[in-house]
Design an enzyme around this catalytic site. Structure first.
Site, PDB file in Angstrom:
ATOM      1  CD  GLN A 104      -2.449  -1.178   2.760  1.00  0.00           C
ATOM      2  OE1 GLN A 104      -3.475  -0.543   2.958  1.00  0.00           O
ATOM      3  NE2 GLN A 104      -1.874  -1.887   3.707  1.00  0.00           N
ATOM      4  CG  HIS A 122      -2.845   2.373  -1.915  1.00  0.00           C
ATOM      5  ND1 HIS A 122      -2.926   2.329  -0.545  1.00  0.00           N
ATOM      6  CD2 HIS A 122      -3.957   1.739  -2.355  1.00  0.00           C
ATOM      7  CE1 HIS A 122      -4.031   1.692  -0.180  1.00  0.00           C
ATOM      8  NE2 HIS A 122      -4.665   1.319  -1.262  1.00  0.00           N
ATOM      9  CB  CYS A 159      -0.524  19.645 -23.264  1.00  0.00           C
ATOM     10  SG  CYS A 159      -0.898  18.889 -21.684  1.00  0.00           S
TER      11      CYS A 159
HETATM   12  P1  NAD Z   1      -1.821   2.767   8.699  1.00  0.00           P
HETATM   13  O1  NAD Z   1      -1.164   4.053   9.107  1.00  0.00           O
HETATM   14  O2  NAD Z   1      -3.300   2.712   8.709  1.00  0.00           O
HETATM   15  O3  NAD Z   1      -1.303   1.586   9.647  1.00  0.00           O
HETATM   16  C1  NAD Z   1       0.040   1.374   9.907  1.00  0.00           C
HETATM   17  C2  NAD Z   1       0.126   0.252  10.957  1.00  0.00           C
HETATM   18  O4  NAD Z   1       1.500  -0.032  11.140  1.00  0.00           O
HETATM   19  C3  NAD Z   1      -0.452   0.653  12.311  1.00  0.00           C
HETATM   20  O5  NAD Z   1      -1.327  -0.364  12.764  1.00  0.00           O
HETATM   21  C4  NAD Z   1       0.773   0.762  13.218  1.00  0.00           C
HETATM   22  O6  NAD Z   1       0.543   0.308  14.532  1.00  0.00           O
HETATM   23  C5  NAD Z   1       1.758  -0.146  12.529  1.00  0.00           C
HETATM   24  N1  NAD Z   1       3.153   0.220  12.714  1.00  0.00           N
HETATM   25  C6  NAD Z   1       3.702   1.461  12.728  1.00  0.00           C
HETATM   26  N2  NAD Z   1       5.040   1.365  12.888  1.00  0.00           N
HETATM   27  C7  NAD Z   1       5.330   0.043  13.005  1.00  0.00           C
HETATM   28  C8  NAD Z   1       6.529  -0.688  13.193  1.00  0.00           C
HETATM   29  N3  NAD Z   1       7.717  -0.090  13.314  1.00  0.00           N
HETATM   30  N4  NAD Z   1       6.466  -2.039  13.266  1.00  0.00           N
HETATM   31  C9  NAD Z   1       5.262  -2.684  13.163  1.00  0.00           C
HETATM   32  N5  NAD Z   1       4.098  -2.043  12.971  1.00  0.00           N
HETATM   33  C10 NAD Z   1       4.134  -0.692  12.889  1.00  0.00           C
HETATM   34  O7  NAD Z   1      -1.236   2.394   7.274  1.00  0.00           O
HETATM   35  P2  NAD Z   1      -1.776   1.390   6.160  1.00  0.00           P
HETATM   36  O8  NAD Z   1      -2.459   0.230   6.776  1.00  0.00           O
HETATM   37  O9  NAD Z   1      -0.633   1.178   5.239  1.00  0.00           O
HETATM   38  O10 NAD Z   1      -2.907   2.159   5.348  1.00  0.00           O
HETATM   39  C11 NAD Z   1      -3.004   3.514   5.188  1.00  0.00           C
HETATM   40  C12 NAD Z   1      -2.538   4.159   3.893  1.00  0.00           C
HETATM   41  O11 NAD Z   1      -1.350   4.826   4.181  1.00  0.00           O
HETATM   42  C13 NAD Z   1      -2.169   3.359   2.716  1.00  0.00           C
HETATM   43  O12 NAD Z   1      -3.100   3.642   1.749  1.00  0.00           O
HETATM   44  C14 NAD Z   1      -0.810   3.907   2.236  1.00  0.00           C
HETATM   45  O13 NAD Z   1      -0.881   4.198   0.859  1.00  0.00           O
HETATM   46  C15 NAD Z   1      -0.656   5.170   2.983  1.00  0.00           C
HETATM   47  N6  NAD Z   1       0.669   5.601   3.463  1.00  0.00           N
HETATM   48  C16 NAD Z   1       1.824   5.174   2.882  1.00  0.00           C
HETATM   49  C17 NAD Z   1       3.045   5.586   3.399  1.00  0.00           C
HETATM   50  C18 NAD Z   1       4.317   5.133   2.732  1.00  0.00           C
HETATM   51  O14 NAD Z   1       4.369   5.007   1.515  1.00  0.00           O
HETATM   52  N7  NAD Z   1       5.360   4.851   3.509  1.00  0.00           N
HETATM   53  C19 NAD Z   1       3.101   6.383   4.533  1.00  0.00           C
HETATM   54  C20 NAD Z   1       1.877   6.804   5.106  1.00  0.00           C
HETATM   55  C21 NAD Z   1       0.660   6.417   4.563  1.00  0.00           C
END
Ligand code: NAD
Length: 261
Positions: A104, A122, A159
């Site tokens: 994602q 995504h 464009c």
């Molecule tokens: P989310 O923020 O909803 O969930 C992240 C999860 O990871 C949380 O449950 C959290 O407790 C856990 N987490 C955080 N740090 C951790 C670690 N060090 N070890 C283990 N677990 C850890 O993110 P999601 O489920 O990916 O969905 C949300 C959306 O966020 C996605 O659509 C994505 O595209 C977008 N997103 C992407 C990035 C990126 O590209 N790095 C950053 C932020 C958001």
């Protein structure tokens, strides 16, 4: 052995038997690379209103506001480096346990770590498209225009149309090719490993259930429980930068032990 150690051991045993494993990763795998996730305290949702900052309709109505946010988070995303968890997944792919990674994340860190088979459902920050003529450009074009020349919003040289990063905004469809690839992997996988997702974003949070219904064993690794934990064979709570390399080391030791018998 602690309860978490024995769960990690159980997860490693399952992964070591995988021949068509699939990993699903979320923002949690990249927090230890310095990229905030969405929902943890201090995450991006504490800094930006996702409705005003990240929806397609707002992008179209007010690209300047979108690019103000992009200028805040873009440099962090582009300068981040893969961490131990990304590298651990590379090892699983090279050992033949992983068919691919469904991510994602838009940060390109799996590819930078060395993973070859990645479905970015995504999108990715590495490319942008002209919303008028649909020409695809590398991210360097956006960086040059938005960051260096301060051209906000950046426009297409061909464009004059508005440039949009190839990331999926709220209200936008998922890229069909990446979704098809991901669904095929899920239907065929024998192990489904989730790493660092809150599993609250649809339709991705349905994938563990789909994998389970096709006979895969499901493992969830995350800092906190998720709403999908009930379908998992094993849930291990902890920081991915620690637990994923430990899991892979266990997988390697099982393989070595098997080779020696
Ligand atoms: P989310 O923020 O909803 O969930 C992240 C999860 O990871 C949380 O449950 C959290 O407790 C856990 N987490 C955080 N740090 C951790 C670690 N060090 N070890 C283990 N677990 C850890 O993110 P999601 O489920 O990916 O969905 C949300 C959306 O966020 C996605 O659509 C994505 O595209 C977008 N997103 C992407 C990035 C990126 O590209 N790095 C950053 C932020 C958001």
């Amino acid at each position: 052995m602690s309860d978490e150690d024995s769960k990690l051991n159980q997860a490693a045993r399952i992964v070591s038997e995988a021949r068509r494993g699939v990993a699903l990763t979320g923002a949690g795998i990249s927090t230890e690379s310095g990229i905030p996730d969405f929902r943890s305290p201090g995450g991006l949702w504490d800094q930006f209103n996702p409705v005003s900052a990240g929806t397609l309709s707002r992008f179209e109505a007010s690209p300047e506001a979108f690019y103000q946010m992009a200028l805040e988070v873009g440099p962090t995303l582009l300068s981040a480096r893969p961490n131990a968890a990304h590298k651990a997944l590379v090892k699983l792919e090279r050992r033949g346990h992983l068919t691919g990674i469904i991510t994602q994340n838009i940060d390109n860190l799996h590819q930078r770590a060395g993973s070859r088979s990645v479905a970015e459902i995504h999108g990715s920050i590495m490319e942008c498209t002209c919303t008028r003529c649909q020409i695809l450009f590398p991210v360097d074009v956006l960086v040059e225009k938005a960051l260096v020349k301060k051209e906000i919003p950046p426009r297409c040289d061909e464009c004059g149309g508005l440039l949009k990063p190839n990331v999926v905004l709220f209200g936008e469809g998922l890229p069909p090719a990446a979704v098809d690839r991901a669904e095929r992997w899920v239907r065929e996988c024998d192990v489904f490993l989730v790493a660092g997702s809150s599993l609250t974003v649809s339709p991705v949070n349905m994938l563990p259930v789909l994998a389970k219904n096709h006979g895969a064993r499901v493992i969830i690794l995350n800092l906190e429980p998720t709403p999908v934990d009930r379908v998992a064979d094993v849930v291990v709570l902890g920081k991915l930068g620690t637990i994923l390399p430990r899991l892979v080391a266990q997988v390697e030791s099982f393989s070595t032990a098997r080779a020696g018998t």
